[in-house]
Design an enzyme around this catalytic site. Sequence first.
Site, PDB file in Angstrom:
ATOM      1  N   GLY B  36       3.492  -8.007  89.854  1.00  0.00           N
ATOM      2  CA  GLY B  36       2.995  -7.028  89.195  1.00  0.00           C
ATOM      3  C   GLY B  36       2.276  -5.797  90.332  1.00  0.00           C
ATOM      4  O   GLY B  36       2.675  -4.675  89.952  1.00  0.00           O
ATOM      5  N   MET B  37       1.683  -6.163  91.053  1.00  0.00           N
ATOM      6  CA  MET B  37       1.150  -5.051  91.870  1.00  0.00           C
ATOM      7  C   MET B  37       1.620  -4.360  92.926  1.00  0.00           C
ATOM      8  O   MET B  37       1.186  -3.421  93.421  1.00  0.00           O
ATOM      9  CB  MET B  37      -0.275  -5.463  92.178  1.00  0.00           C
ATOM     10  CG  MET B  37      -1.244  -5.957  90.963  1.00  0.00           C
ATOM     11  SD  MET B  37      -3.108  -6.102  91.818  1.00  0.00           S
ATOM     12  CE  MET B  37      -2.812  -7.346  93.008  1.00  0.00           C
ATOM     13  N   VAL B  40       5.461  -8.551  98.458  1.00  0.00           N
ATOM     14  CA  VAL B  40       4.806  -9.125  99.704  1.00  0.00           C
ATOM     15  C   VAL B  40       5.821  -9.279 100.652  1.00  0.00           C
ATOM     16  O   VAL B  40       7.259  -9.642 100.140  1.00  0.00           O
ATOM     17  CB  VAL B  40       4.525 -10.245  99.312  1.00  0.00           C
ATOM     18  CG1 VAL B  40       3.673 -11.139 100.495  1.00  0.00           C
ATOM     19  CG2 VAL B  40       2.945 -10.305  98.380  1.00  0.00           C
ATOM     20  N   LYS B  55       1.307  -6.986 102.372  1.00  0.00           N
ATOM     21  CA  LYS B  55       1.805  -6.401 100.670  1.00  0.00           C
ATOM     22  C   LYS B  55       1.683  -5.221 100.495  1.00  0.00           C
ATOM     23  O   LYS B  55       0.634  -4.432 100.954  1.00  0.00           O
ATOM     24  CB  LYS B  55       0.661  -7.376  99.859  1.00  0.00           C
ATOM     25  CG  LYS B  55       0.881  -7.008  98.091  1.00  0.00           C
ATOM     26  CD  LYS B  55       0.088  -8.176  97.461  1.00  0.00           C
ATOM     27  CE  LYS B  55       0.500  -8.195  96.153  1.00  0.00           C
ATOM     28  NZ  LYS B  55      -0.121  -9.075  95.252  1.00  0.00           N
ATOM     29  N   VAL B 106       0.510 -17.429 104.328  1.00  0.00           N
ATOM     30  CA  VAL B 106       0.578 -19.151 103.864  1.00  0.00           C
ATOM     31  C   VAL B 106       1.723 -19.439 103.347  1.00  0.00           C
ATOM     32  O   VAL B 106       2.226 -18.829 102.560  1.00  0.00           O
ATOM     33  CB  VAL B 106      -0.366 -18.923 102.671  1.00  0.00           C
ATOM     34  CG1 VAL B 106      -0.682 -20.300 102.082  1.00  0.00           C
ATOM     35  CG2 VAL B 106      -2.070 -18.433 102.953  1.00  0.00           C
ATOM     36  N   ASP B 147      -9.064 -10.858  89.309  1.00  0.00           N
ATOM     37  CA  ASP B 147      -7.837 -10.967  88.877  1.00  0.00           C
ATOM     38  C   ASP B 147      -7.583 -12.366  88.999  1.00  0.00           C
ATOM     39  O   ASP B 147      -6.497 -12.578  89.664  1.00  0.00           O
ATOM     40  CB  ASP B 147      -6.941  -9.843  89.464  1.00  0.00           C
ATOM     41  CG  ASP B 147      -5.691  -9.877  89.045  1.00  0.00           C
ATOM     42  OD1 ASP B 147      -5.391 -10.311  87.873  1.00  0.00           O
ATOM     43  OD2 ASP B 147      -4.793  -9.507  89.571  1.00  0.00           O
ATOM     44  N   LYS B 149      -5.981 -15.650  88.598  1.00  0.00           N
ATOM     45  CA  LYS B 149      -4.917 -16.515  87.537  1.00  0.00           C
ATOM     46  C   LYS B 149      -3.865 -17.307  88.748  1.00  0.00           C
ATOM     47  O   LYS B 149      -3.914 -17.215  89.810  1.00  0.00           O
ATOM     48  CB  LYS B 149      -3.906 -15.125  87.163  1.00  0.00           C
ATOM     49  CG  LYS B 149      -3.347 -14.443  88.361  1.00  0.00           C
ATOM     50  CD  LYS B 149      -2.658 -12.941  87.682  1.00  0.00           C
ATOM     51  CE  LYS B 149      -2.206 -12.061  88.861  1.00  0.00           C
ATOM     52  NZ  LYS B 149      -1.420 -10.950  88.358  1.00  0.00           N
ATOM     53  N   PRO B 150      -3.120 -18.040  87.942  1.00  0.00           N
ATOM     54  CA  PRO B 150      -2.314 -19.262  88.759  1.00  0.00           C
ATOM     55  C   PRO B 150      -1.507 -18.572  89.828  1.00  0.00           C
ATOM     56  O   PRO B 150      -1.341 -18.959  90.916  1.00  0.00           O
ATOM     57  CB  PRO B 150      -1.685 -19.585  87.691  1.00  0.00           C
ATOM     58  CG  PRO B 150      -2.389 -19.496  86.555  1.00  0.00           C
ATOM     59  CD  PRO B 150      -3.028 -18.287  86.397  1.00  0.00           C
ATOM     60  N   ASN B 152      -2.220 -15.980  91.664  1.00  0.00           N
ATOM     61  CA  ASN B 152      -3.046 -15.757  92.887  1.00  0.00           C
ATOM     62  C   ASN B 152      -3.550 -16.877  93.559  1.00  0.00           C
ATOM     63  O   ASN B 152      -4.544 -16.553  94.258  1.00  0.00           O
ATOM     64  CB  ASN B 152      -4.233 -14.742  92.385  1.00  0.00           C
ATOM     65  CG  ASN B 152      -3.747 -13.266  92.213  1.00  0.00           C
ATOM     66  OD1 ASN B 152      -2.626 -12.949  92.989  1.00  0.00           O
ATOM     67  ND2 ASN B 152      -4.654 -12.434  91.625  1.00  0.00           N
TER      68      ASN B 152
END
Lengths: 245, 344
Positions: B36-37, B40, B55, B106, B147, B149-150, B152
């Site tokens: 959404g942001m 990457v 990103k 990662v 923020d 959330k799974p 992240n």
Amino acid sequence: MPGDQFPITRWSVIDAVKSEDPAEQTRALDTLFAAYWKPVYKYVRLRWNRPTEDAQDLTQGFFAEMLERDLLAKYDPAKSRLRTYLRLCVDSFVMNQEKAARRQKRGGNATHVALDFPAAEGELAGATIDPASIPSPESLEEFFEREWVRSLFALAVEDLRKLCSERERERTFRLFDDYDLSDDEEISYERLAAEYAMPVTDVTNALSWARREFRRIALERLRELCGSDEEFHREAHAVFGSDAA
Amino acid sequence: MKFLSDKTVDRLRQNANLPDLSGTRYQLLERVACGGMGTVYAARDQTLDRRVALKVLDVLIADGDLARRLNREARALALLEHPGIVPVHDVGTLSDGRVFYTMKFVEGQRLDKYIETVTSLPDRLRLFLRICDAVAFAHARGVLHRDLKPANVMVGAFGEVLVMDWGLAKILREQSSGASDDDPEAAILHAQQASNGPADSTQATQVTGQGTVLGTPGYMSPEQARGDIAQVDKRSDIFSLGAVLRFLCVNPLTHSGQSKAWRQDKTLEAICAKATEIHPINRYATVSDLSADVSRYLDGLPVSARKETIFDKSARFYRRHTIAILLIVAYLAMRILLLIFSHR
């Protein structure tokens, strides 16, 4: 590189149509027509299932009515996007088509933009709204948005072509055309480098420049077509950010 | 004018989004994922000769103050040295005004994908505890995530749990509303008000789209959603952790019907409910309190989130000492049988 950065300084068409300078008004309206006539025509053809000639009359009639009734002055950026507002205006106009047809006769040629209806009709070949089904508001909005983005990108590509010509970078535009505007999945930088007899790094640099300029031009046009900064940021996210979103 | 097919439009959109990294120390390698942001990419840091995740955010900055603040934030985030935290290496601006940042590359899976392979509830809860460890560490250093959330959270190739995107949600919020240096938090309020304004069908979609930037619906605390900046603190992260915990507990498993049983587990549900209370004051005070409750649940001990009835206590006691109880019952049954037979 400040020249490449935001904010965009061109006026929004919404502000420009309120200008007292007739030249500025005309330029703003032409910008708006150029970006919206095809989406409006295709929308009328598919959403309202109108035959070609009717859709052409209605498209011209709609823009004429927009001028006559000063619809842009009534647009409030705080309430909706310009794109949605115009689509709803088209809906209301078509529903009132008899009246609209009369208006079209009075002022249908008010725009200076050449409306190439046969070309638009040809583009409709792959359109995806099934006239037999009852389309949801979301699918209509999606269709209109898709056509609008296509129209915006096509105008930006045309601007880029002119820019490349002005700066004597025709080869850069040809590379951009061959790579970014091609449906060929097999195309590669290496192949282009071989075809144009130039190093791969030059292809990379040329495409990088062309894409940056394309993005800048598209965003400039988008800024003009938005009623507020907030709408611009939302639309920019929808147009370019949707790759990410 | 050339007609652009749907495919060409998508290609143009993607290619025009490719970051122009000329003038930076990074060389673009490939696109890895999009969210959404922003998008990457894998990139090579040519100075240090290493692969990094780069990103590119869907925001544009033009003013120097914000660029300076981004750098300052990056320096603060670089101080978060913890095995469960992926800190930001670098923040910068592309020539077209977009913001980018780099972090450790990662290799692994996002938590929402990874848990599809984790079929045991205790294993999922242990995963959750490691997320809590990282968040508690950051809170102890005064850094909020905002923020969580799974998407992240990444699980590495060796099972290591890594929490990503630290502090950047905050920067984004401030950017999207043009908040000043003096009042960074006001941005949340402004942005929320802006997103709540118009009301047509597109707007609903847009609000969702913008919500991704401002926080993620479903994981964002009510005070964040309301823009009540005075109340946004570590308990807002605790709310998000509670939502993550619920996601881990109810996300269906492909092979077994266990998820239904987990939903019916009142203790686990009580922990989630306490973490996601509407009023921050009613939530766990610290992440450590939340993780302590989850640990106690795993150990079969009473939790602070739920007052037990005698029946609950007995059931928990039975679950915790099942084997011993069964052995004692079997022993007693044998003794009774022996007693009966010896009397005959």
